[in-house]
Design a protein around this motif. Structure first.
Motif: not given
Length: 60
Positions: A20-38, A40-43
């Protein structure tokens, strides 16, 4: 990652409360947050553990 650490990490997401906690966090997530740091992943110079569908799907 040691077995105790792995067990502690997985414990957060298993069982009815964990799922339940996992799905709640997934529902609250937004692609924009990972798009901002993507770009930097290579670093990242650390090992990365990827867990999905109740199993480890990758470890570098």
């Amino acid at each position: 990652m040691g077995q105790e650490t792995l067990k502690g990490t997985l414990t957060l997401w298993v069982g009815s409360k964990g799922q339940i906690a996992f799905y709640r966090q997934t529902a609250q997530s937004n692609q924009i947050f990972t798009d901002e740091i993507e770009p930097l992943y290579g670093d990242i110079n650390e090992s990365v553990l990827i867990i999905g569908e109740n199993k480890i799907i990758g470890y570098q």
